[in-house]
Scaffold this active site. Structure first.
Site, PDB file in Angstrom:
ATOM      1  N   TRP A 109      26.590  37.034  37.626  1.00 46.79           N
ATOM      2  CA  TRP A 109      27.454  37.742  36.547  1.00 46.79           C
ATOM      3  C   TRP A 109      27.888  36.896  35.474  1.00 46.79           C
ATOM      4  O   TRP A 109      27.710  37.181  34.449  1.00 46.79           O
ATOM      5  CB  TRP A 109      28.543  38.551  36.971  1.00 46.79           C
ATOM      6  CG  TRP A 109      28.194  39.668  37.925  1.00 46.79           C
ATOM      7  CD1 TRP A 109      28.477  39.917  39.105  1.00 46.79           C
ATOM      8  CD2 TRP A 109      27.673  41.014  37.291  1.00 46.79           C
ATOM      9  NE1 TRP A 109      27.893  41.098  39.406  1.00 46.79           N
ATOM     10  CE2 TRP A 109      27.435  41.879  38.370  1.00 46.79           C
ATOM     11  CE3 TRP A 109      27.530  41.419  35.940  1.00 46.79           C
ATOM     12  CZ2 TRP A 109      26.922  43.161  38.034  1.00 46.79           C
ATOM     13  CZ3 TRP A 109      26.979  42.714  35.669  1.00 46.79           C
ATOM     14  CH2 TRP A 109      26.878  43.282  36.747  1.00 46.79           C
ATOM     15  N   ASP A 175      36.174  36.392  33.141  1.00 44.22           N
ATOM     16  CA  ASP A 175      35.803  37.900  33.513  1.00 44.22           C
ATOM     17  C   ASP A 175      36.420  37.887  34.902  1.00 44.22           C
ATOM     18  O   ASP A 175      35.929  37.087  35.869  1.00 44.22           O
ATOM     19  CB  ASP A 175      34.257  38.093  33.432  1.00 44.22           C
ATOM     20  CG  ASP A 175      33.869  39.142  34.293  1.00 44.22           C
ATOM     21  OD1 ASP A 175      34.635  39.975  34.667  1.00 44.22           O
ATOM     22  OD2 ASP A 175      32.666  39.506  34.390  1.00 44.22           O
ATOM     23  N   LYS A 199      36.903  47.926  40.773  1.00 41.57           N
ATOM     24  CA  LYS A 199      36.869  47.162  41.978  1.00 41.57           C
ATOM     25  C   LYS A 199      38.150  47.456  42.638  1.00 41.57           C
ATOM     26  O   LYS A 199      38.505  47.844  43.574  1.00 41.57           O
ATOM     27  CB  LYS A 199      36.682  45.677  41.505  1.00 41.57           C
ATOM     28  CG  LYS A 199      35.442  45.291  40.832  1.00 41.57           C
ATOM     29  CD  LYS A 199      34.080  45.622  41.441  1.00 41.57           C
ATOM     30  CE  LYS A 199      33.072  45.016  40.679  1.00 41.57           C
ATOM     31  NZ  LYS A 199      31.812  45.064  41.276  1.00 41.57           N
TER      32      LYS A 199
END
Length: 366
Positions: A109, A175, A199
Site C-alpha cells: 500500500w 495512511d 476496516k
C-alpha cells in the site's frame, strides 16, 4: 463460492475489508433502516442538510475526537474516494507545484501511495523496507520536503509501525486505513492522517481525513471542490452530499468502541488476538511468518504454509468450518487473518485451534 447454509459451524469473517461489524451494531442498523428514531423515515431517507443528519454527523465527530484524544487544532473531514484517491489528493492539498514529498516504502500500500503521488508531485524515497520497517536512523528525508508519508499498517504484508520518528519539523502524513482506532495515537507526532472506513469504522464509501490547521489552505488551483480540504473544512464536509450512511454507521461503531472501554482497552484486546495467532504460528514448526517480530501487525496476521497445495487445502478446510476470507492479498499470497476491532476473541481462538489441528493432521501424513 458461497458457504452452504447447512454449515454446522458459526460463520466467522477475517476479511481485510469490508470487515466484520459487531452483531449489536448490525441490530441497530436493521432497526434504523426501517424507522430511524421513531420518525417513520429510514436512516437512508434523511436529507443531508437537515437537523437530524446534522446531529448524527456532529455526534460522530465529537465521539471520534474523544476516542482519539484529538487536539483542538486538528480538523476532521468526512470525505469520499477511499484512501486510494487521497494518495493523490494529499499532495494536491499540501504541496505547491514543484514541491517535493518524502515517502517511506514498506509494502504494497505504501508503494501504491508512491505511484499515485508521482502523478502530481516530485517524490523522494526516504527509506525502503523489505518485509521490515527500516530503522529510523537510516531515513533520509529530502531537504525542504513538504511532508514525509508512511503507511502505519501494511495490510497486505502484515507489518505495522509501533512507533514513529521525530522528523525535525517535517510534517508526518500517515495512511492509517488499517489501524486507526485499533490503539491510542499521539497526534502531536502527525500533521495529517487519512483512513478509509471499511476496516474499523463500518463500511466502504467514507474516508476520514484528520489534518492540522497549519497545513490547510494550500490546495493547488484546479483541485476539485469536493477534495479541497480547506474548502471542506469551511463547509463542514458538505461541499457535496457526504457519504451519509457510512457516517451514520461510523457513529454506531464509535459508540460501540466507547462501550468496549476506549482505545486503550481495544489495543489490549487486539494484542491478545494477534498474540494468540502468532503463538500458534511459532509453536507449530509448520507455519511461517516472514515479518520480524518487532514489526508484526496486530491487525493483519500474515503467514505461509510449506506448499501452495497445502495452502489451498487449508483454505478449503477453514471454509468448511465457517472460517472465511483467509486468503492472502493477491500481491503476496499465503494466508492472512485480519483481526480488526469487531473480530471477537472467540473467533480468533477458533482459528488458532483449527490451525493447530490442521498442522497436526499434515504432519501425520508425512
Amino acid at each position: 463460492m458461497q458457504v452452504p447454509h447447512s454449515n454446522p459451524f458459526q460463520i466467522r469473517s477475517f476479511a481485510s475489508g469490508p470487515a466484520a461489524i459487531p452483531a449489536e451494531v448490525l441490530a441497530e442498523v436493521r432497526r434504523d433502516l426501517a424507522d430511524w428514531s421513531g420518525s417513520g423515515l429510514s436512516i437512508l431517507e434523511l436529507p443531508f442538510a437537515g437537523a437530524e443528519f446534522t446531529e448524527i454527523q456532529d455526534e460522530a465527530e465529537t465521539d471520534l475526537r474523544l476516542l482519539l484524544g484529538l487536539p483542538p487544532h486538528f480538523r476532521v473531514l468526512f470525505l469520499q474516494g477511499g484512501a486510494s484517491a487521497h494518495f493523490s489528493l494529499v499532495p494536491l492539498n499540501l504541496l505547491s507545484e514543484g514541491d517535493v514529498a518524502s515517502y517511506v516504502e514498506t509494502g504494497y500500500w505504501s508503494a501504491r501511495a508512491v505511484s499515485q503521488a508521482r502523478r502530481v508531485c516530485a517524490v523522494h524515497i526516504a527509506a525502503r523496507g523489505q518485509r521490515a520497517i527500516p530503522p529510523f536512523d537510516t531515513w533520509r528525508v529530502a531537504n525542504g520536503a513538504g511532508y514525509c508519508h508512511i503507511t502505519t499498517n501494511e495490510a497486505a504484508d502484515g507489518l505495522q509501525f509501533h512507533d514513529v520518528p521525530e522528523l525535525n519539523g517535517v510534517p508526518l502524513v500517515a495512511d492509517m486505513t488499517a489501524d486507526l482506532l485499533t490503539r491510542p495515537v499521539d497526534f502531536a507526532r502527525y500533521g495529517l492522517v487519512y483512513a478509509s472506513a471499511q476496516k474499523n469504522l463500518g463500511t466502504a464509501g467514507l474516508t476520514v481525513v484528520i489534518v492540522r490547521d497549519d497545513l490547510l489552505g494550500h490546495a493547488r488551483p484546479g483541485t476539485p471542490a469536493p477534495f479541497d480540504y480547506a474548502l471542506q473544512v469551511k463547509e463542514r464536509s458538505r461541499v457535496n452530499t457526504p457519504p451519509m450512511f457510512a457516517i451514520y454507521l461510523m457513529g454506531r461503531m464509535l459508540k460501540w468502541l466507547q462501550r468496549l472501554g476506549g482505545l486503550a482497552a481495544v489495543a489490549e484486546r487486539n494484542l491478545r488476538k494477534s498474540s494468540r495467532l502468532y503463538d500458534a504460528i511459532e509453536s507449530s514448526e509448520f507455519y511461517v511468518c516472514p515479518i520480524p517480530r518487532r514489526d508484526r501487525s496486530n491487525v493483519n496476521v500474515c503467514f505461509r504454509l510449506p506448499t501452495a497445495s497445502l495452502t489451498t487445502e487449508f483454505l478449503e478446510a477453514a471454509r468448511s468450518r465457517g472460517l472465511l476470507h483467509l486468503s492472502g492479498h493477491h500481491s503476496v499470497g499465503g494466508i492472512r487473518a485480519s483481526l480488526y476491532n469487531a473480530v471477537p476473541e472467540e473467533a480468533v481462538e477458533l482459528l488458532a485451534g483449527f490451525m493447530d489441528e490442521f498442522a497436526r493432521a499434515c504432519r501425520k501424513r508425512v
